[in-house]
Design a protein around this motif. Structure first.
Motif, PDB file in Angstrom:
ATOM      1  N   VAL A 168      10.103 -14.059  -0.298  1.00 42.71           N
ATOM      2  CA  VAL A 168       8.855 -13.946  -1.057  1.00 42.71           C
ATOM      3  C   VAL A 168       7.663 -13.866  -0.118  1.00 42.71           C
ATOM      4  O   VAL A 168       6.748 -13.042  -0.308  1.00 42.71           O
ATOM      5  CB  VAL A 168       8.711 -15.129  -2.032  1.00 42.71           C
ATOM      6  N   VAL A 169       7.659 -14.708   0.930  1.00 42.87           N
ATOM      7  CA  VAL A 169       6.546 -14.702   1.887  1.00 42.87           C
ATOM      8  C   VAL A 169       6.467 -13.364   2.618  1.00 42.87           C
ATOM      9  O   VAL A 169       5.383 -12.777   2.768  1.00 42.87           O
ATOM     10  CB  VAL A 169       6.702 -15.865   2.886  1.00 42.87           C
ATOM     11  N   VAL A 170       7.621 -12.870   3.080  1.00 46.20           N
ATOM     12  CA  VAL A 170       7.633 -11.575   3.773  1.00 46.20           C
ATOM     13  C   VAL A 170       7.167 -10.469   2.830  1.00 46.20           C
ATOM     14  O   VAL A 170       6.385  -9.585   3.213  1.00 46.20           O
ATOM     15  CB  VAL A 170       9.048 -11.269   4.308  1.00 46.20           C
ATOM     16  N   GLY A 171       7.615 -10.528   1.566  1.00 47.84           N
ATOM     17  CA  GLY A 171       7.172  -9.538   0.599  1.00 47.84           C
ATOM     18  C   GLY A 171       5.668  -9.552   0.404  1.00 47.84           C
ATOM     19  O   GLY A 171       5.027  -8.497   0.348  1.00 47.84           O
ATOM     20  N   GLN A 172       5.093 -10.745   0.333  1.00 52.19           N
ATOM     21  CA  GLN A 172       3.637 -10.835   0.162  1.00 52.19           C
ATOM     22  C   GLN A 172       2.900 -10.314   1.394  1.00 52.19           C
ATOM     23  O   GLN A 172       1.857  -9.664   1.277  1.00 52.19           O
ATOM     24  CB  GLN A 172       3.243 -12.290  -0.111  1.00 52.19           C
ATOM     25  N   LEU A 173       3.460 -10.566   2.582  1.00 53.92           N
ATOM     26  CA  LEU A 173       2.848 -10.040   3.802  1.00 53.92           C
ATOM     27  C   LEU A 173       2.878  -8.517   3.807  1.00 53.92           C
ATOM     28  O   LEU A 173       1.901  -7.871   4.216  1.00 53.92           O
ATOM     29  CB  LEU A 173       3.583 -10.581   5.032  1.00 53.92           C
ATOM     30  N   TYR A 174       3.976  -7.942   3.353  1.00 57.49           N
ATOM     31  CA  TYR A 174       4.066  -6.485   3.281  1.00 57.49           C
ATOM     32  C   TYR A 174       3.016  -5.917   2.319  1.00 57.49           C
ATOM     33  O   TYR A 174       2.439  -4.862   2.559  1.00 57.49           O
ATOM     34  CB  TYR A 174       5.460  -6.053   2.818  1.00 57.49           C
ATOM     35  N   ILE A 175       2.765  -6.620   1.230  1.00 62.03           N
ATOM     36  CA  ILE A 175       1.784  -6.145   0.248  1.00 62.03           C
ATOM     37  C   ILE A 175       0.357  -6.304   0.774  1.00 62.03           C
ATOM     38  O   ILE A 175      -0.484  -5.411   0.644  1.00 62.03           O
ATOM     39  CB  ILE A 175       1.957  -6.904  -1.081  1.00 62.03           C
ATOM     40  N   ASP A 176       0.068  -7.456   1.380  1.00 62.85           N
ATOM     41  CA  ASP A 176      -1.305  -7.789   1.780  1.00 62.85           C
ATOM     42  C   ASP A 176      -1.742  -7.117   3.076  1.00 62.85           C
ATOM     43  O   ASP A 176      -2.950  -7.007   3.330  1.00 62.85           O
ATOM     44  CB  ASP A 176      -1.449  -9.304   1.937  1.00 62.85           C
ATOM     45  N   SER A 177      -0.788  -6.709   3.903  1.00 63.54           N
ATOM     46  CA  SER A 177      -1.170  -6.149   5.193  1.00 63.54           C
ATOM     47  C   SER A 177      -1.972  -4.860   5.023  1.00 63.54           C
ATOM     48  O   SER A 177      -1.541  -3.944   4.323  1.00 63.54           O
ATOM     49  CB  SER A 177       0.081  -5.859   6.033  1.00 63.54           C
ATOM     50  N   PRO A 178      -3.149  -4.770   5.674  1.00 59.57           N
ATOM     51  CA  PRO A 178      -3.939  -3.536   5.578  1.00 59.57           C
ATOM     52  C   PRO A 178      -3.399  -2.424   6.480  1.00 59.57           C
ATOM     53  O   PRO A 178      -3.865  -1.289   6.415  1.00 59.57           O
ATOM     54  CB  PRO A 178      -5.327  -3.984   6.047  1.00 59.57           C
ATOM     55  N   LEU A 179      -2.426  -2.760   7.315  1.00 58.68           N
ATOM     56  CA  LEU A 179      -1.874  -1.798   8.272  1.00 58.68           C
ATOM     57  C   LEU A 179      -0.419  -1.505   7.946  1.00 58.68           C
ATOM     58  O   LEU A 179       0.279  -2.326   7.332  1.00 58.68           O
ATOM     59  CB  LEU A 179      -1.971  -2.350   9.697  1.00 58.68           C
ATOM     60  N   ARG A 180       0.040  -0.345   8.386  1.00 65.84           N
ATOM     61  CA  ARG A 180       1.472  -0.034   8.301  1.00 65.84           C
ATOM     62  C   ARG A 180       2.205  -0.878   9.332  1.00 65.84           C
ATOM     63  O   ARG A 180       1.920  -0.808  10.524  1.00 65.84           O
ATOM     64  CB  ARG A 180       1.708   1.443   8.591  1.00 65.84           C
ATOM     65  N   LEU A 181       3.151  -1.662   8.869  1.00 65.51           N
ATOM     66  CA  LEU A 181       3.909  -2.517   9.775  1.00 65.51           C
ATOM     67  C   LEU A 181       5.089  -1.780  10.391  1.00 65.51           C
ATOM     68  O   LEU A 181       5.598  -2.182  11.425  1.00 65.51           O
ATOM     69  CB  LEU A 181       4.388  -3.769   9.033  1.00 65.51           C
ATOM     70  N   CYS A 182       5.555  -0.736   9.713  1.00 67.92           N
ATOM     71  CA  CYS A 182       6.622   0.115  10.233  1.00 67.92           C
ATOM     72  C   CYS A 182       6.068   1.522  10.422  1.00 67.92           C
ATOM     73  O   CYS A 182       5.617   2.143   9.452  1.00 67.92           O
ATOM     74  CB  CYS A 182       7.811   0.166   9.266  1.00 67.92           C
ATOM     75  N   ASN A 183       6.118   2.016  11.642  1.00 65.21           N
ATOM     76  CA  ASN A 183       5.594   3.353  11.908  1.00 65.21           C
ATOM     77  C   ASN A 183       6.390   4.430  11.186  1.00 65.21           C
ATOM     78  O   ASN A 183       5.873   5.510  10.901  1.00 65.21           O
ATOM     79  CB  ASN A 183       5.600   3.634  13.413  1.00 65.21           C
ATOM     80  N   ALA A 184       7.660   4.149  10.893  1.00 64.81           N
ATOM     81  CA  ALA A 184       8.533   5.159  10.287  1.00 64.81           C
ATOM     82  C   ALA A 184       8.314   5.306   8.781  1.00 64.81           C
ATOM     83  O   ALA A 184       8.813   6.258   8.180  1.00 64.81           O
ATOM     84  CB  ALA A 184       9.994   4.810  10.562  1.00 64.81           C
ATOM     85  N   TYR A 185       7.597   4.358   8.165  1.00 63.36           N
ATOM     86  CA  TYR A 185       7.436   4.376   6.718  1.00 63.36           C
ATOM     87  C   TYR A 185       5.963   4.339   6.343  1.00 63.36           C
ATOM     88  O   TYR A 185       5.144   3.751   7.056  1.00 63.36           O
ATOM     89  CB  TYR A 185       8.161   3.180   6.092  1.00 63.36           C
ATOM     90  N   LEU A 186       5.644   4.944   5.199  1.00 64.08           N
ATOM     91  CA  LEU A 186       4.274   4.956   4.709  1.00 64.08           C
ATOM     92  C   LEU A 186       3.901   3.600   4.110  1.00 64.08           C
ATOM     93  O   LEU A 186       4.774   2.798   3.751  1.00 64.08           O
ATOM     94  CB  LEU A 186       4.110   6.050   3.652  1.00 64.08           C
TER      95      LEU A 186
END
Length: 199
Positions: free
Chosen positions: A140-158
């Motif tokens: 859940v925490v990782v999911g929220q970080l993925y949603i809240d991050s203003p930057l792309r965390l994975c260069n391979a994905y949008l």
């Protein structure tokens, strides 16, 4: 009479078939085309393959593993470490670019699946709950970080793919937690009813 699919050799055969499908370049390309399929389809399928293949382990190997896996603790810790590392966005990027890291990722998931099978039942309700109590909130925490991050965390994905994965992780973690709590309550009620039944 046991169902054929419950027999170890049949489970191992299913594991080999699944392993061959997952190793096929077309399947790998499709599963890794989006971030959510990469983590929420490919990862569990590799874990399932490892779980099925573990059924073919000889009794001597199982005994050797059990001797250093009291109450399933070491095995579940290993599973938790593998899943925690593979949730790091940088690892997903590297796996897409480097075949060596991709192979290491798949081997780690196979091993984690085997450890999960060999550790879950010996762990018992308390250790199982502790394991899920760490893993599901982390999802859940990782999911929220993925949603809240203003930057792309994975260069391979949008970024919209990243946000979609975040929502899936939160939903899946929440549903699994509710299902586990319901299952635990059911087991405790059954255990209490069994105690109340006169001998």
């Amino acid at each position: 009479m046991k169902l054929p699919c419950r027999q170890p050799r049949h489970q191992a055969a299913l594991g080999l078939i699944l392993l061959a499908v997952l190793a096929w370049p077309g399947a790998r390309q499709w599963l890794e085309a989006t971030m959510w399929r990469h983590m929420l389809l490919q990862f569990p399928l590799w874990l399932l393959a490892g779980t099925l293949l573990a059924s073919a382990l000889p009794r001597r190997a199982r005994s050797a593993i059990a001797s250093c896996n009291a109450h399933g603790i070491a095995g579940l810790v290993g599973v938790g470490v593998v899943l925690s590392v593979l949730m790091v966005p940088r690892v997903l990027d590297l796996a897409l670019r480097d075949l060596g890291i991709e192979a290491a990722k798949c081997a780690a998931l196979l091993l984690a699946g085997a450890l999960l099978r060999l550790s879950w039942r010996p762990a018992g309700l308390v250790v199982q709950s502790f394991f899920l109590g760490m893993l599901l909130p982390m999802m859940v925490v990782v999911g929220q970080l993925y949603i809240d991050s203003p930057l792309r965390l994975c260069n391979a994905y949008l970024q919209d793919d990243q946000e979609r994965l975040g929502r899936w992780l939160i939903a899946l973690g929440t549903l699994l937690a509710i299902a586990w709590l319901a299952h635990t309550a059911w087991r405790l009620v059954r255990r209490e009813d069994a105690r109340l039944v006169p001998p």
